[in-house]
Design a protein around this motif. Structure first.
Motif, mmCIF file in Angstrom:
data_model
loop_
_atom_site.group_PDB
_atom_site.id
_atom_site.type_symbol
_atom_site.label_atom_id
_atom_site.label_comp_id
_atom_site.label_asym_id
_atom_site.label_seq_id
_atom_site.Cartn_x
_atom_site.Cartn_y
_atom_site.Cartn_z
ATOM 1 N N GLN A 3 -44.164 68.671 -6.828
ATOM 2 C CA GLN A 3 -44.727 68.158 -5.586
ATOM 3 C C GLN A 3 -45.199 66.731 -5.775
ATOM 4 O O GLN A 3 -45.818 66.394 -6.770
ATOM 5 C CB GLN A 3 -45.883 69.050 -5.151
ATOM 6 C CG GLN A 3 -46.608 68.562 -3.911
ATOM 7 C CD GLN A 3 -47.683 69.517 -3.469
ATOM 8 O OE1 GLN A 3 -47.409 70.640 -3.118
ATOM 9 N NE2 GLN A 3 -48.933 69.062 -3.508
ATOM 10 N N THR A 4 -44.909 65.910 -4.803
ATOM 11 C CA THR A 4 -45.372 64.522 -4.828
ATOM 12 C C THR A 4 -46.640 64.394 -3.981
ATOM 13 O O THR A 4 -46.950 65.255 -3.160
ATOM 14 C CB THR A 4 -44.296 63.573 -4.287
ATOM 15 O OG1 THR A 4 -43.974 63.955 -2.940
ATOM 16 C CG2 THR A 4 -43.043 63.647 -5.146
ATOM 17 N N THR A 5 -47.352 63.314 -4.184
ATOM 18 C CA THR A 5 -48.567 63.046 -3.431
ATOM 19 C C THR A 5 -48.355 61.808 -2.573
ATOM 20 O O THR A 5 -48.000 60.745 -3.087
ATOM 21 C CB THR A 5 -49.767 62.833 -4.360
ATOM 22 O OG1 THR A 5 -50.007 64.041 -5.100
ATOM 23 C CG2 THR A 5 -51.017 62.483 -3.572
ATOM 24 N N THR A 6 -48.551 61.959 -1.268
ATOM 25 C CA THR A 6 -48.468 60.832 -0.345
ATOM 26 C C THR A 6 -49.836 60.175 -0.253
ATOM 27 O O THR A 6 -50.836 60.842 0.000
ATOM 28 C CB THR A 6 -48.019 61.308 1.046
ATOM 29 O OG1 THR A 6 -46.716 61.903 0.943
ATOM 30 C CG2 THR A 6 -47.963 60.135 2.021
ATOM 31 N N VAL A 7 -49.883 58.868 -0.462
ATOM 32 C CA VAL A 7 -51.134 58.128 -0.463
ATOM 33 C C VAL A 7 -51.243 57.318 0.822
ATOM 34 O O VAL A 7 -50.412 56.450 1.100
ATOM 35 C CB VAL A 7 -51.220 57.186 -1.684
ATOM 36 C CG1 VAL A 7 -52.547 56.426 -1.677
ATOM 37 C CG2 VAL A 7 -51.076 57.980 -2.976
ATOM 38 N N LEU A 8 -52.255 57.644 1.626
ATOM 39 C CA LEU A 8 -52.575 56.866 2.819
ATOM 40 C C LEU A 8 -53.688 55.891 2.451
ATOM 41 O O LEU A 8 -54.751 56.310 1.990
ATOM 42 C CB LEU A 8 -53.036 57.787 3.952
ATOM 43 C CG LEU A 8 -52.108 58.961 4.298
ATOM 44 C CD1 LEU A 8 -52.716 59.813 5.396
ATOM 45 C CD2 LEU A 8 -50.725 58.461 4.701
ATOM 46 N N VAL A 9 -53.457 54.607 2.612
ATOM 47 C CA VAL A 9 -54.413 53.590 2.179
ATOM 48 C C VAL A 9 -55.078 52.960 3.395
ATOM 49 O O VAL A 9 -54.411 52.572 4.356
ATOM 50 C CB VAL A 9 -53.731 52.504 1.327
ATOM 51 C CG1 VAL A 9 -54.765 51.498 0.828
ATOM 52 C CG2 VAL A 9 -52.996 53.131 0.149
ATOM 53 N N PRO A 33 -51.049 56.438 9.542
ATOM 54 C CA PRO A 33 -49.866 57.276 9.764
ATOM 55 C C PRO A 33 -49.151 57.598 8.463
ATOM 56 O O PRO A 33 -49.227 56.847 7.489
ATOM 57 C CB PRO A 33 -48.994 56.413 10.684
ATOM 58 C CG PRO A 33 -49.411 55.004 10.374
ATOM 59 C CD PRO A 33 -50.886 55.069 10.072
ATOM 60 N N LEU A 34 -48.448 58.710 8.475
ATOM 61 C CA LEU A 34 -47.621 59.064 7.330
ATOM 62 C C LEU A 34 -46.444 58.095 7.239
ATOM 63 O O LEU A 34 -45.975 57.576 8.256
ATOM 64 C CB LEU A 34 -47.099 60.497 7.470
ATOM 65 C CG LEU A 34 -48.153 61.604 7.393
ATOM 66 C CD1 LEU A 34 -47.550 62.942 7.807
ATOM 67 C CD2 LEU A 34 -48.734 61.704 5.990
ATOM 68 N N PRO A 35 -45.978 57.806 6.040
ATOM 69 C CA PRO A 35 -44.835 56.880 5.913
ATOM 70 C C PRO A 35 -43.600 57.422 6.596
ATOM 71 O O PRO A 35 -43.378 58.640 6.645
ATOM 72 C CB PRO A 35 -44.653 56.766 4.386
ATOM 73 C CG PRO A 35 -45.312 57.984 3.818
ATOM 74 C CD PRO A 35 -46.438 58.324 4.732
#
Length: 325
Positions: A3-9, A33-35
């Motif tokens: 599993q990857t981790t999506t980073v919202l900055v 927003p999500l990429p």
């Protein structure tokens, strides 16, 4: 596939905004927003679908119209139908992953927990401090790097990218950041929110030992850092601080590796050393955990013990892991 981790900055406007709770409190908080998803994975199935429909139609009409039906037509049709099936499967998996990511984002907004992490900003070759920025037409810059934080003492590393508007301070290597993840996360979270603000980061760095705050290589063992609630925790003794400093110093002169030494933050009480190949986002992280020197390989997993006797041997091991040999 792990599993990857999506980073919202989120680049906060003031230091107080960094620690603003995410829990729903009527403030109308909106997460970044999500990429966007890769377009070809979502629509590539349409490319072979059109000629496949044409060939199916031709195959159905050929007998009644007296048209020739070469064997090659059936072979090409079989290949096209196979491509449609494979690309449609890729679209299905992409949609399913997007749904999971959206649910994880909702869980983050509903009930979040905060920790402190730190970032390593990608640097230009031969420049230890100058960030490798891609300047956008409006004067903004796109900053990329790696985020490190821990969830229940499990280190998590993932890449991040953030557009920094013109006139706004972007993160620097070694800067602390506030990391929000869904409460009750078991293992690696799917979506996290990172908040950064230069004054907040400087205040946290200034709360540490002066030589750390000044960016000098620490000697000895003590390091005092501010905890997320602003309290001053007791200094942590590091049995392997000198080895980590020597590893960072020797790695800086290594001809085939990029090595970054990160001072302690509120979440990491000792020096960390991040080893990577030039131009790569994969890295080997060396740090101290419960008075034991450990490393995490480029593919993640549990920390592995490392013999703290020879920095050169540690760098050789890191290079073998990074090159997959």
């Amino acid at each position: 596939m792990s599993q990857t981790t999506t980073v919202l900055v989120e680049l906060a406007d003031d230091p107080g905004a960094v620690e603003r709770p995410l829990a729903a409190d009527g403030t109308g908080l909106v997460l970044p927003p999500l990429p966007a998803r890769t377009g070809w994975r979502r629509w590539a199935w349409t490319v072979p679908t059109v000629p496949a429909v044409v060939l199916v139609t031709y195959r159905q009409l050929a007998p009644s119209q007296g048209w020739p039906l070469p064997a090659a037509v059936l072979g090409v049709l079989a290949v096209l139908l196979l491509l449609v099936a494979v690309l449609a499967l890729a679209r299905y998996l992409d949609d399913r992953d997007a749904q999971r990511e959206s649910r994880a984002r909702d869980a983050l907004l509903a009930d979040a927990e905060r920790t402190t992490g730190s970032v390593l900003v990608d640097s230009t070759a031969g420049s230890g401090e100058a960030a490798a920025l891609r300047v956008l037409p409006d004067g903004a810059a796109r900053v990329s790097g790696r985020l490190t934080f821990s969830v229940d003492h499990l280190p998590v590393r993932t890449s991040f990218t953030v557009p920094v508007p013109a006139g706004t301070d972007g993160p620097r290597s070694g800067d602390p950041v506030a990391v929000w993840y869904p409460r009750g996360t078991d293992g690696r979270p799917r979506v996290v929110l990172v908040r950064y603000q230069r004054s907040w980061a400087d205040d946290l760095l200034g709360a540490m030992h002066p030589e750390h705050a000044a960016g000098a290589a620490p000697s000895g063992a003590a390091a005092t850092a501010a905890s997320p609630d602003g309290a001053q925790p007791p200094a942590a003794e590091s049995a392997h601080q000198d080895f980590l400093v020597a590893l960072g110093r020797e790695g800086a002169e290594h001809p085939h590796l990029d090595v970054e030494q990160v001072p302690p933050t509120g979440a990491w009480r000792t020096v960390r050393v991040d080893v990577s190949l030039p131009g790569s986002t994969r890295s080997v992280l060396v740090y101290e955990d419960d008075d034991e020197l450990v490393y995490i390989g480029p593919d993640g997993g549990a920390p592995q013990p490392l013999d703290p006797t020879d920095p050169s041997a540690a760098l050789d091991l890191a290079e073998r892991l990074l090159r997959g040999s």
